[in-house]
Design a protein around this motif. Structure first.
Motif, short mmCIF file in Angstrom:
data_model
loop_
_atom_site.label_atom_id
_atom_site.label_comp_id
_atom_site.label_asym_id
_atom_site.label_seq_id
_atom_site.Cartn_x
_atom_site.Cartn_y
_atom_site.Cartn_z
N ASN A 26 0.89 -1.16 0.00
CA ASN A 26 0.00 0.00 0.00
C ASN A 26 0.93 1.21 0.00
O ASN A 26 1.55 1.52 1.01
CB ASN A 26 -0.91 0.02 1.24
CG ASN A 26 -1.81 -1.20 1.29
OD1 ASN A 26 -1.53 -2.15 2.01
ND2 ASN A 26 -2.87 -1.18 0.52
N ALA A 74 8.56 6.45 -1.77
CA ALA A 74 7.84 7.61 -1.23
C ALA A 74 8.56 8.22 -0.02
O ALA A 74 8.68 9.45 0.08
CB ALA A 74 6.42 7.20 -0.83
N ASP A 119 14.10 -10.45 1.57
CA ASP A 119 13.09 -10.51 2.62
C ASP A 119 13.80 -10.10 3.93
O ASP A 119 14.78 -10.73 4.30
CB ASP A 119 12.59 -11.97 2.71
CG ASP A 119 11.58 -12.17 3.82
OD1 ASP A 119 11.43 -11.29 4.69
OD2 ASP A 119 10.94 -13.25 3.81
N ILE A 120 13.32 -9.06 4.58
CA ILE A 120 13.98 -8.60 5.80
C ILE A 120 14.10 -9.74 6.82
O ILE A 120 15.10 -9.84 7.54
CB ILE A 120 13.26 -7.37 6.42
CG1 ILE A 120 13.97 -6.86 7.67
CG2 ILE A 120 11.81 -7.66 6.77
CD1 ILE A 120 15.29 -6.22 7.46
N ILE A 122 3.01 -8.83 8.40
CA ILE A 122 4.16 -9.34 9.17
C ILE A 122 4.77 -8.26 10.08
O ILE A 122 5.97 -8.32 10.40
CB ILE A 122 5.27 -9.94 8.26
CG1 ILE A 122 5.51 -9.05 7.04
CG2 ILE A 122 4.96 -11.37 7.88
CD1 ILE A 122 6.76 -9.44 6.26
#
Ligand code: SAH
Length: 256
Positions: free
Chosen positions: A10, A42, A81-82, A109
């Motif tokens: 989002n 952003a 992927d963190i 998550i």
């Protein structure tokens, strides 16, 4: 490119909110910001203006077309992927003073990411996250409030957690189903002096069943000793966990 729902995408589109988030982050040139999920950048572009070192973890390589332009000697984008990253290793390569972790987190998550970060062997000075509003309320709840629980106390052990401001669904594209909020974590310098494992087990057990009394949740503890502490603080044995402050839980943990 279409946003991927499965990755919690989002994207923030409200410049006032982006600016407000940025205004709440203060860093120096020799600090390090880690951004989780930069998306289309952003926030990244505002973070870059701050002049600090910047490392971003983004799982979605399709976003390279938006993010490539930010990379330079002080800004690195890691497509990973963190939760499977080796953040300790990545940040050790940089000479920095303070570590500030930032992100408009993928909501599915949020808690795993925060727990993952806490469990790495790194010193995090501050964190600022966009999370689902209900989650923000749980993280920052006070005793006697319905959202107060073991996760509140778990986070509070490490950080002072503040609810900064709410963010409307309309600030995103695509619009999420839920309202959001910005929360800020500041590392505690007065961390409770207690055996962490005993304390975390206690708070997990104490809040296990919301409707039950503390005594019922702690059925396999020696409750006589605990009762004396409760009495000292003016509670009787029918008290529920949600009424007890951190101070009381720490004192209970200290006699276990
Ligand atoms: N910060 C951007 C995007 C927020 S959406 C903005 O505010 O506009 C969440 C972002 O997290 C998406 O870019 C998504 O691809 C990314 N993401 C999702 N799961 C991730 C994971 N496990 N590790 C790293 N990034 C992840």
């Amino acid at each position: 490119m279409k946003a991927k729902k499965s990755l919690g995408q989002n994207f923030l589109i409200d410049n006032n909110i982006i600016q407000k988030i940025s205004d709440n982050i203060s860093v120096n040139n020799n600090d390090l910001i880690v951004e989780i999920g930069p998306g289309r950048g952003a926030l990244t572009c505002k973070l870059k203006e701050k002049g600090a070192n910047l490392i971003c973890y983004e799982i979605d390589t399709d976003l390279k077309i938006y993010l490539n332009k930010y990379e330079d000697e002080k800004t690195k984008i890691i497509y990973q992927d963190i939760l499977n990253s080796n953040i300790k290793n990545d940040i050790e390569k940089i000479n920095y003073n303070k570590l500030y972790i930032v992100g408009n987190l993928p909501y599915y998550i949020t808690t795993p990411i925060i727990k993952y970060l806490i469990e790495q062997d790194i010193i995090i000075d501050n964190m600022l996250f966009m999370v689902q509003k209900e989650v923000a309320e749980r993280f920052t709840a006070l005793p006697k409030h319905k959202n107060y629980g073991s996760i509140t106390l778990y986070l509070k052990y490490y950080f002072d957690v503040e609810y900064l401001f709410s963010v409307s669904k309309n600030s995103f594209d695509p619009k999420p189903k839920v309202e959001s909020a910005i929360i800020k974590f500041t590392r505690r310098t007065d961390k409770p002096q207690i055996n962490k494992e005993i304390y975390f087990n206690l708070i997990n057990d104490a809040f296990k069943m919301k409707r039950k009394t503390l005594k019922n949740n702690l059925y396999d503890y020696d409750f006589e000793k605990i009762k004396n502490i409760l009495l000292k603080y003016g509670f009787n044995e029918n008290v529920r966990a949600e009424e007890l402050s951190e101070e009381i839980f720490i004192e209970i943990a200290s006699i276990l």
